[in-house]
Design an enzyme around this catalytic site. Structure first.
Site, PDB file in Angstrom:
ATOM      1  N   GLU A  86       0.831  -1.212   0.000  1.00 29.40           N
ATOM      2  CA  GLU A  86       0.000   0.000   0.000  1.00 29.40           C
ATOM      3  C   GLU A  86       0.860   1.254   0.000  1.00 29.40           C
ATOM      4  OE1 GLU A  86      -3.336   0.363  -0.164  1.00 29.40           O
ATOM      5  OE2 GLU A  86      -3.634  -1.776  -0.410  1.00 29.40           O
ATOM      6  N   ASP A  87       1.785   1.305  -0.929  1.00 28.12           N
ATOM      7  CA  ASP A  87       2.599   2.507  -1.135  1.00 28.12           C
ATOM      8  C   ASP A  87       3.548   2.840   0.005  1.00 28.12           C
ATOM      9  OD1 ASP A  87       1.675   3.141  -3.616  1.00 28.12           O
ATOM     10  OD2 ASP A  87      -0.081   4.170  -2.826  1.00 28.12           O
ATOM     11  N   ALA A  88       3.727   1.923   0.958  1.00 25.35           N
ATOM     12  CA  ALA A  88       4.678   2.228   2.032  1.00 25.35           C
ATOM     13  C   ALA A  88       6.088   2.233   1.453  1.00 25.35           C
ATOM     14  CB  ALA A  88       4.554   1.208   3.140  1.00 25.35           C
TER      15      ALA A  88
END
Lengths: 331, 1134
Positions: B755-757
Site C-alpha cells: 500500500e505505497d509504504a
C-alpha cells in the site's frame, strides 16, 4: 551440480539474471574445509590509504556478504558523540551542528580504545577523546578597500574541521602524537558565520559501531561485485565489432589487426548489458558472472587503512563464531 | 482577422513550397522576461496600485461634497486624496516608518495613512486644510507605496525580507492575509440562459451607486421585463412605451421587423392594447403601480407621484449601466430591444444560448477592486457620520465655531478595512452584498504553498451544489487557468489557479476608445431609427457592454483597433472581437479580464525573429519592447476565440494562423509547473501533486530564521531537484526548495512496503536524509487594565523546603521568561505570568490594597521536548508588552512519516532498514529508499520513471536535466547518456541482496527521484489513552487527541459486537469503560431516588442501586425536567 572448481556462473539475460540450468545455488553444497582451503584465494589488486580492491575467490556468498556487513556495521570507529554547547550564536541550530560534527571522520585508531560503559557519566583516557571548537567571526580590521569578497570582509566566516582542537586527557599525550588524533580531513565545512556569530563547543568522541549510527562506520562503503565474464559465440568483425566494443566498458573488447573482436579483459566491465540493444549482435555474446569470485571494494573513511578494516571484520566474525560455539558447548 | 481568408485549392499547392518555419531558439526566454516585469503575483499588485493611486481619488471625487441639513451654508468638499507610506502610530500623533517584518513580529498592521485635502466652512469662513487624516489603508506588500518596492536584494535583506517573497498580501495585526481572486459573471453584459425551461436574457448592471439585475423573460409566450424593484413583471411593450417608444411600429422596428419576430412580438403588443396603454404617461403610471412599497419614505419622496417614481426607476435602476440623460430613454430602449431580440433568437436557435461557464463571460475581482468597494462604503458612512454630527452640533450655540475637522475620526475607515481583511467578511451595505471567506491567512508551509495561494481563484459558486458544469474544465480556460491545479473534494473545479503567464487587466479609460471608434466609422445610434439599426449589413458596436453605435465596416474597425493597439496608441489590454451571429463587435477595456501574451503571426511568419531573441539574450531588449514593437500582444479570452493560435511553429498555416504560443508549458500554473514530465502522467496524478506540493516542507524564504510563526516546518538539508523544469527556475523553487533527491530502487522488499509504504535506509537517515525542523511559537501579552492594575511576570519559584527552583520553573530565567537554548519538557512553564483579579476597586484613596494575583502561566505541551530558539520582547499596537517564544524541534524520519514524489505518489515509511540489509549494486550504491513497483501500473505515472532516468543520467553527466512540460530532455538522449557512462540504457542495474549476498534475479530500476517530506508526521498524530479526562456533562471520555480523548467504539464496531453476541464485551466497552454510574432507583415508583431516599414515596424501603450509563441517568433527569416521568421497573436478577 557443478563443482566449485568449475566456476559456477550466473547468466545475465536480457530481462533477468539466471543461474545455469543445473545450478541450484551454492548454499546447497556441503561445506568442506579442506576443499575450501585448497580453492580459496585472496588477491589484493589495489591498496592505498583510503581504498582497496581485492578478490575473494572460491568462497560462498554468505561469507563474502558477512564480511561486507561486518565492515559496514560492526567494525568500530571513533566519532563525536556528545557536544557540550557553551555558546552557539551561529545560524545553525544546536542539534544540526552536533549532527554535523558527529559525521566528521576522526583520525584515531579505534583498536586502541575501549567502548565507554553504558552507565559511565565521565569518560576516561581509555575510552574518550576530547576536542574543542572555539571560533568567533569578526570583521576583518585590515580589510582591503573596495573589496566585497567575504574572505576580505570577515575573519572566520567559515568554520572548517581543521579548527577542531584536541585536548588530551590523562595519559593520552604520552600515548598519542598530536598528528595521530583529529579530523581526517581538514577541509570539511562545518558552518558559515558572520560577525557576531560565535561557537564555543566541547566535543567528546567515543568508540561505537555502525549499527548504532552510520557515523561510527569505518567505511564510506564496502561492497563487492561478481567477476564479469564475456564470451563470444561467433566471430564478429568490422562495423559490428566496433559496435560491440562500444557496448562494453573501455578495454573489455579488443579488436585485433584483422578487425576481429575478441574479449580482452572482462574484469572492469560494468555489466551494462547494452549489447541487447543491437538485434544483430545480441546473439553473439553470452554475458555471465562468476558466482564465487567476489571483487571487493572497500573505501575507508580514514581512521584505519582498508586492509585493517577487513582484517578487523574477519576477527569479529571469528569472535562471533567462537562465542556461538561457547554457547552451544555450554548449553 | 479571425475570418478564414483561405483561398481555394489552387493555392493549396504552394503551401508545400514554402520553406519550413524555423523554430525559434530560446523562445522560452520570453517567459522569464515576462515574469521579470510582471512578477508572479503582479495581478494583485497592479490592481492594488490602481486602487491606491487612481481609484481612491475617483471615489473621493464621486462623493466629494457633504452638506448639512441644519446649516445650508455649511459644506465639506474633498479636493484630493492620498495614500501615504507605511508607518506606525506611536501615540501623541507621532508616527514612525515601519517595515513589513516589524509588523509581522510585533502583531501590527502594515498600513499607511489616507489623507485628504478638504475645503470646508468653519463659522463663516471658508477654510482649506491639506493632508487631513481620515483613515488608514492596509498596504499590500510590494505595492507602489510599500517600502519593499524597487529595492535590491541587499536592501531587502537589511529589511529582513526575502527577495523571492512574492508580496501581494497584507499584514493585519501580525497576520499575513491574502485577498483571494474572486471569479464572477461579468457585469453589464447580456447573458441569455435557460432557467427552468424558459429562456431569459439577464443583465447585471453595476455602477458606482447601484447594482441591479434586469431580466427579459418569456412568460406564457409573451416577453416581460422583470426586476427586483418591481413587484410584478411588466409586459415588454409597456416598458417600451414607458421609455417613450409609443408607436407599435417603432417598437417593432427596434426589435426587428422580420416576420418571425413580428409573429412572436404580436401577443406582447396585443397585451399592451388590452391594458389600454397607449402613451408614455399611461405606461409609467402602470409601472408606478407595480413598484415595491418602500419601507422608509423620506419627506421629499412623499411629494412624488408614482409616475415620477417609475420614470426615475427606469432611468436609474433598470439597466442602470445605460446612461439616461434628460430622461431620453432612446438608447436604453434600443438596449432593451436587443435583449428581446436575443431571447427571440435563442427560442428558435438553442445555440444562441450563452454558456454560463464560458470564461469570456467571467471577470476576476482582485484585491484592488474589492477594497475599492469596501472603501467607498466606509467613506460614505464616514461622510454620513460627519453630516449627522454637523446636524447635531451646528444648531447649538457655542463659544468656538464648529470645526468639522475635529470630528474626523480615522478609526472608522481604518478599523473597517482592517476587520474586513482580517475576518474575510465583505459586507457592502449599498449593494446589500455579504460575502464570507474573501481573505485567507497566507499559508507559509512552504514557498510553493504561499505562491500557490497568490494565484488562487475562488469561485462564487456554491460548493455544496452537485453540478458538474461550473466544475469541469472549460475549453476557454486554456492558457488562462491551470488545468491541473484544483483541490479534490468539494472545492474541485470551483477553486482554480492562474496559469503562469496570465495577466488580469485593470480598467482603462473608455473615452479615448470611444473617440477612436467614432473616428473609425462608428455611427451614433441616437441618430438612427430602428430600421437602420437592424439592417443586415450593419454591425452594432458595444463598448464594455454599452451601445457605442453601429458600423457598416466592422472588419475595418477591428483592423484599425488592432493596429492601434499594436502600435501602442491605445492600451495593450483593450480587446476587440466580432460576434457574427449577433452581428456585433465588442470592445472591452474593463478590469478583471484574463489575458495572455502571444506572438503575432503575419503572412505565415511569426513576427518575433531569431534576431529579437538574440537581442533579448544580450539584454538589450525587454519584454515591453516586444509589446511596443508590435511583435507580441495580449489576447483576452474572447479575442483568443477569434484568433487562430499555433502551439508550435510547425503548426502555422499561412492562411489562417494569426498568433503563435510563446511556450506551451505556460498553460500550467506554479504548482503544476514543479512536476517533471507532467505530459507523461495520468492527469489526476498531476492534480494530486499540486495539492501535495503545498504540504511539502523545505524552505519558506531567506528570512525564515527571523520569523516567529505559529507553525513552521523546515528541512535541514533541502536540495534542488536533479530534474528541473523551466517553471522551477522561473518561480525560484530551485533557490527555495522543498525536498531531497533520494536514490530510489523500484523493487519489493519485505512485506512492509505494501500500500505505497516506503522502505528507508537507516544510514541515509543517520546522514541527514529527511531531517526536519519544526518551529512553534508561544506568545502572550501583558495587558494593562483600567483599574490601574496590570499583568506581571514573576521569576522562578523555589521549593519552600529545599530552596531549589521547582521542576516546572527549571528553565525560567530570573526575569520569568524561559531562556534561549533551554530544553523544555511537557508542562514546563515558558512564561510565569500572573493576572490581577478582574473585579477590583481602583486604587485611589487610602492605603494600597493587597492584590491577589492569579497564576496564568504559559506552559509547553507536547509528548516530545523542544528547545527554545529565541525569545522576543516587544510591544504591540495597544502598547502592551508582547512576548513571543520560538520553540524548535529537530525530527528524524520515523516509521509512519509521510513522503511523496512529485507525481502524486505519496506513501508512509513502512520500515527503516540498516544499511547492510539494503540491496546494493556493482558500484556499492545502496538506495536511500525502496519503492514497491506495484505503485506504477494503476497510477500510470510514467513521468516518474522518466524523472528517475533523467536524474540518473544527470548525476553521471554532472548537470540538471529538464522535465519541462511538453518538452524537456528526451528519453532517448537520456538513455544514450546513461550508456555512455557504462550504465544500462534502461536504467536497470544488477543488485545484490544485502541479506544473502547473492545477486537478485531481476534487474532493478534505480536512480534519484526528488522526494518531498510532507507535514504529516506520526509524532503529531500518535495518540493512546488508558484513563483520562471526561466531559463534565455526560461523564463520557473526551474526544480528540488534543484533549487526550478516548478512542470511540463506533456504531459499526458496535454492530459487529452485537452480531457476534459478545454482550459482556459490549457492556464493558459502552458502559464500564465509559460512563458507568450507580444510580439509586425506587422500586416502588420507578423513579430516580437520591441518596437511597425516594422523594416521591418518602421512603427508602424499595430503593436499590442500579448500574447504568451516566448519560442514561442524565436523560431521565432531563425528561423529568420537562414533565415526562420515565419509570424503571426493577426485577430481581438471577
Amino acid at each position: 551440480m557443478p563443482k566449485l572448481e568449475e566456476k559456477p556462473r550466473i547468466f545475465l539475460e536480457e530481462y533477468r539474471l539466471k543461474n545455469a540450468a543445473n545450478d541450484y545455488g551454492m548454499a546447497d553444497e556441503k561445506w568442506n574445509f579442506k576443499k575450501f582451503a585448497k580453492n580459496f584465494r585472496i588477491v589484493i589488486v589495489r591498496l592505498d590509504k583510503f581504498e582497496m580492491e581485492f578478490d575473494l575467490i572460491g568462497i560462498q556468498p554468505a561469507f563474502a556478504n558477512a564480511f561486507r556487513r561486518l565492515m559496514l556495521s560492526e567494525v568500530p570507529s571513533m566519532a563525536i558523540e556528545k557536544v557540550m554547547i557553551t555558546n552557539n550564536t551561529s545560524i545553525i541550530q544546536d542539534e544540526v551542528l552536533a549532527h554535523r560534527l558527529g559525521l566528521i571522520p576522526l583520525k584515531a585508531d579505534p583498536r586502541l580504545f575501549e567502548y565507554r560503559p553504558e552507565d559511565a557519566t565521565e569518560g576516561t583516557e581509555f575510552d574518550t577523546l576530547e576536542f574543542s571548537l572555539k571560533v568567533k567571526c569578526t570583521t576583518n580590521k585590515s580589510q582591503p578597500k573596495d573589496s566585497y569578497r567575504t574572505e576580505d570582509l570577515y575573519e572566520n566566516h567559515s568554520v572548517y574541521s581543521s579548527q577542531i582542537k584536541w585536548h588530551p586527557i590523562g595519559n593520552q599525550t604520552s600515548v598519542y602524537k598530536e598528528t595521530d588524533i583529529g579530523p581526517v580531513h581538514g577541509d570539511i565545512l562545518i558552518s558559515k558565520m558572520r560577525p557576531g556569530h560565535e561557537l564555543d563547543l566541547h566535543l567528546i568522541a567515543v568508540k561505537g559501531i555502525g549499527k548504532d549510527h552510520a557515523k561510527f562506520s569505518p567505511v564510506a562503503t564496502a561492497s563487492y561485485r561478481l567477476l564479469p565474464e564475456v564470451t563470444l559465440t561467433r566471430e564478429i568483425r568490422g562495423g559490428q565489432a566496433s559496435i560491440l566494443q562500444s557496448c562494453f566498458s573501455p578495454g573489455v573488447i579488443g579488436i585485433d589487426s584483422d578487425g576481429k573482436a575478441f574479449v580482452k579483459d572482462a574484469r572492469y566491465d560494468t555489466c551494462s548489458r547494452n549489447v541487447y540493444r543491437y538485434e544483430d549482435i545480441k546473439d553473439a555474446v553470452i554475458l555471465s558472472r562468476v558466482r564465487n569470485h567476489f571483487i571487493f571494494n572497500v573505501e575507508s573513511v580514514g581512521a584505519m587503512p582498508p586492509n585493517v578494516i577487513f582484517v578487523e571484520a574477519v576477527k569479529i566474525l571469528r569472535d562471533k563464531c567462537k562465542s556461538l560455539l561457547d554457547e552451544l558447548n555450554n548449553f | 482577422m479571425g475570418e478564414i481568408n483561405k483561398k481555394n485549392n489552387e493555392w493549396e499547392s504552394t503551401k508545400g513550397l514554402r520553406e519550413p518555419i524555423k523554430c525559434l531558439e530560446d523562445k522560452w526566454k520570453l517567459v522569464p522576461s515576462f515574469l521579470q516585469v510582471k512578477g508572479l503575483v503582479k495581478q494583485h499588485i497592479d490592481s492594488f496600485n490602481y486602487f491606491i493611486n487612481v481609484e481612491i481619488k475617483k471615489i473621493v471625487q464621486a462623493n466629494e461634497k457633504v452638506f448639512c441639513d441644519a446649516d445650508p451654508l455649511f459644506y465639506i468638499k474633498y479636493l484630493n486624496a492620498y495614500v501615504g507610506t507605511p508607518d506606525l502610530e506611536e501615540g501623541f500623533n507621532m508616527t514612525k516608518p515601519t517595515t513589513p517584518h516589524e509588523c509581522r513580529l510585533r502583531d501590527m498592521t502594515y498600513s499607511a495613512p489616507i489623507t485628504v485635502d478638504i475645503e470646508y466652512i468653519r463659522g463663516n469662513q471658508r477654510v482649506i486644510k491639506n493632508k487631513q487624516l481620515i483613515g488608514r489603508m492596509p498596504l499590500m506588500l510590494r505595492s507602489s507605496n510599500c517600502v519593499l518596492t524597487n529595492k535590491s536584494d541587499f536592501e531587502l535583506a537589511q529589511l529582513n525580507e526575502c527577495p523571492h517573497d512574492p508580496g501581494g498580501y497584507f499584514i493585519i495585526r501580525g497576520q499575513e492575509k491574502v485577498i483571494l481572486i474572486q471569479e464572477q459573471l461579468s457585469r453589464n453584459r447580456m447573458i441569455v440562459d435557460e432557467f427552468k425551461g424558459a429562456i431569459q436574457c439577464q443583465v447585471t448592471s453595476s455602477t458606482h451607486e447601484k447594482k441591479t439585475r434586469t431580466n427579459v423573460i418569456v412568460k406564457n409566450g409573451k416577453y416581460v421585463l422583470r426586476h427586483n424593484a418591481l413587484s410584478d413583471d411588466i409586459p415588454i411593450a409597456v416598458a417600451f412605451k414607458a421609455m417613450g417608444i409609443c408607436s407599435d411600429q417603432e417598437i417593432m422596428q427596434l426589435v426587428g421587423s422580420d416576420d418571425s419576430i413580428a409573429k412572436k412580438m404580436a401577443p406582447c403588443i396585443m397585451d399592451c392594447h388590452n391594458l389600454k396603454i397607449f402613451t408614455q404617461n399611461q405606461a409609467l403610471a402602470y409601472i408606478g403601480s407595480k413598484l415595491k412599497v418602500k419601507r422608509f419614505q423620506t419627506a421629499n419622496a412623499k411629494a412624488r407621484t408614482p409616475v415620477d417614481e417609475a420614470r426615475d426607476l427606469l432611468a436609474t435602476t433598470i439597466l442602470a449601466h445605460v446612461a439616461v440623460e434628460n430622461y431620453n430613454f432612446y438608447v436604453k430602449a434600443i438596449y432593451l430591444a436587443i435583449m428581446v431580440k436575443r431571447v427571440i433568437e435563442a427560442e428558435t436557435n438553442k445555440a444562441a444560448i450563452d454558456d454560463p461557464d464560458y470564461y469570456g463571460n467571467k471577470r476576476l475581482e482582485l484585491a484592488g477592486s474589492l477594497l475599492a468597494l469596501m472603501f467607498e462604503d466606509l467613506f460614505k458612512r464616514f461622510n454620513w457620520e460627519l453630516k449627522s454630527i454637523a446636524d447635531k452640533i451646528i444648531p447649538k450655540v457655542k463659544a468656538a465655531p464648529f470645526d468639522v475637522v475635529k470630528h474626523m475620526r480615522p478609526d472608522l475607515i481604518a478599523n473597517g478595512l482592517f476587520t474586513a481583511i482580517s475576518t474575510g467578511n465583505w459586507t457592502i451595505k449599498r449593494f446589500k452584498m455579504e460575502r464570507h471567506g474573501v481573505t485567507q491567512v497566507l499559508s507559509r508551509l512552504s514557498y510553493i504553498s504561499a505562491l500557490g495561494m497568490m494565484t488562487r481563484v475562488n469561485s462564487q459558486f456554491e460548493k455544496t451544489r452537485k453540478v458538474s458544469g461550473p466544475r469541469s474544465l472549460q475549453p476557454s480556460q486554456w492558457g488562462m487557468l491551470c488545468p491541473s491545479d484544483t483541490p479534490e473534494g468539494e472545492g474541485c473545479g470551483l477553486v482554480k489557479n492562474l496559469a503562469l503567464m496570465t495577466h488580469i487587466t485593470t480598467e482603462c479609460s473608455e473615452e479615448p476608445i470611444s473617440r477612436l471608434a467614432c473616428n473609425a466609422g462608428v455611427e451614433d445610434v441616437r441618430l438612427l431609427g430602428g430600421e437602420e439599426i437592424n439592417h443586415p449589413a450593419v454591425y452594432m458596436v458595444f463598448l464594455n457592454g454599452n451601445i457605442l453605435g453601429v458600423t457598416r465596416q466592422y472588419k475595418k474597425l477591428i483592423k484599425i483597433f488592432r493596429m492601434f493597439r499594436r502600435r501602442g496608441l491605445i492600451s495593450s489590454f483593450v480587446s476587440i472581437y466580432p460576434n457574427h451571429n449577433q452581428r456585433t463587435v465588442y470592445i472591452c477595456s474593463d478590469g478583471g479580464r484574463l489575458c495572455r501574451p502571444y506572438i503575432i503571426v503575419e503572412k505565415g511568419y511569426p513576427l518575433v525573429q531569431q534576431i529579437h531573441i538574440n537581442e533579448l539574450n544580450r539584454g538589450i531588449r525587454k519584454f515591453q519592447d516586444f509589446l511596443n514593437d508590435g511583435l507580441i500582444e495580449y489576447l483576452d479570452v474572447n479575442e483568443e476565440n477569434d484568433s487562430h493560435i499555433a502551439t508550435v511553429e510547425a503548426e502555422i498555416d499561412p492562411y489562417v494562423t494569426t498568433h503563435l504560443e510563446i511556450e506551451p508549458f505556460t498553460i500550467l500554473g506554479v504548482c503544476a509547473g514543479l512536476v517533471p514530465y507532467p505530459h507523461h502522467n495520468q492527469s489526476p496524478r498531476n492534480t494530486y501533486q499540486c495539492a501535495m506540493g503545498k504540504q511539502a516542507m523545505g524552505t519558506i524564504g531567506y528570512n525564515q530564521k527571523n520569523r516567529i510563526d505559529t507553525l513552521m516546518y523546515n528541512l535541514v538539508y533541502p536540495q534542488c531537484p536533479m530534474v528541473k523544469t523551466r517553471t522551477i527556475e522561473l518561480t525560484n523553487f530551485d533557490k527555495l526548495p522543498a525536498g531531497q533527491n533520494a536514490t530510489v530502487a523500484v523493487m519489493s522488499y519485505s512485506g512492509y512496503d505494501i500500500e505505497d509504504a516506503l522502505i528507508l535506509n537507516r544510514a541515509s537517515i543517520d546522514r541527514g536524509y529527511g531531517r526536519c525542523l519544526v518551529y512553534k511559537s508561544a506568545k502572550t501579552t501583558m495587558k494593562r487594565y483600567s483599574n490601574q492594575t496590570s499583568d506581571r511576570i514573576l521569576g522562578p519559584s523555589r521549593d519552600a523546603n529545599t530552596g531549589k527552583i521547582i521542576k516546572v520553573h527549571d528553565i525560567l530565567d530570573t526575569d520569568g521568561i524561559a531562556a534561549p537554548g533551554e530544553m523544555v519538557e511537557n508542562r514546563q512553564v515558558l512564561i510565569n505570568k500572573q493576572m490581577p483579579p478582574a473585579t477590583i476597586n481602583p486604587i485611589g484613596q487610602g492605603q494600597p490594597q493587597q492584590i491577589d494575583y492569579k497564576d496564568v502561566p504559559i506552559t509547553y505541551k507536547g509528548p516530545v521536548e523542544s528547545y527554545i530558539e529565541k525569545v522576543m520582547v516587544s510591544s504591540n499596537a495597544e502598547d502592551a508588552f508582547l512576548i513571543k517564544i520560538l520553540l524548535r524541534q529537530t525530527r528524524v524520519p520515523e516509521i509512519g512519516d509521510k513522503f511523496s514524489s512529485r507525481h502524486g505518489q505519496k506513501g508512509v515509511t513502512g520500515l527503516i532498514v540498516q544499511q547492510e540489509d539494503m540491496p546494493f549494486n556493482d558500484r556499492g550504491i545502496c538506495p536511500d529508499m525502496i519503492m514497491n513497483p506495484h505503485g506504477f501500473p494503476s497510477r500510470m505515472t510514467v513521468g516518474k520513471t522518466i524523472e528517475l532516468l533523467a536524474g540518473k543520467a544527470g548525476l553521471m553527466e554532472g548537470k540538471f536535466h529538464y522535465g519541462t512540460a511538453f518538452g524537456g530532455s528526451k528519453v532517448k538522449d537520456v538513455c544514450n547518456e546513461l550508456e555512455k557512462h557504462g550504465y544500462n540504457y534502461h536504467g536497470k542495474d544488477i543488485f545484490y541482496s544485502g541479506l544473502t549476498g547473492e545477486p537478485l534475479e531481476a534487474y532493478i530500476y534505480s536512480g534519484p527521484v526528488y522526494y518531498q517530506k510532507l507535514k504529516h508526521m506520526v509524532q503529531d498524530k500518535m495518540h493512546a489513552r488508558a484513563r483520562g479526562p471526561r466531559a463534565v456533562l455526560t461523564r463520557q471520555p473526551t474526544e480528540g487527541r488534543s484533549r487526550d480523548g478516548g478512542l470511540r467504539l463506533g456504531e459499526m464496531e458496535r454492530d459487529c459486537l452485537i452480531g457476534y453476541g459478545a454482550s459482556m464485551l459490549l457492556m464493558e466497552r459502552l458502559m464500564l469503560a465509559s460512563d458507568a454510574f450507580s444510580a439509586d432507583i425506587c422500586g416502588a415508583c420507578g423513579r430516580l431516588a437520591s441518596r437511597a431516599w425516594c422523594h416521591a414515596c418518602r421512603s427508602s424501603a424499595a430503593v436499590s442501586t442500579v448500574e447504568m450509563p451516566y448519560a442514561c441517568k442524565l436523560l431521565f433527569q432531563e425528561l423529568a425536567s420537562m414533565n415526562i416521568v420515565p419509570k424503571l421497573t426493577l426485577k430481581k436478577y438471577c
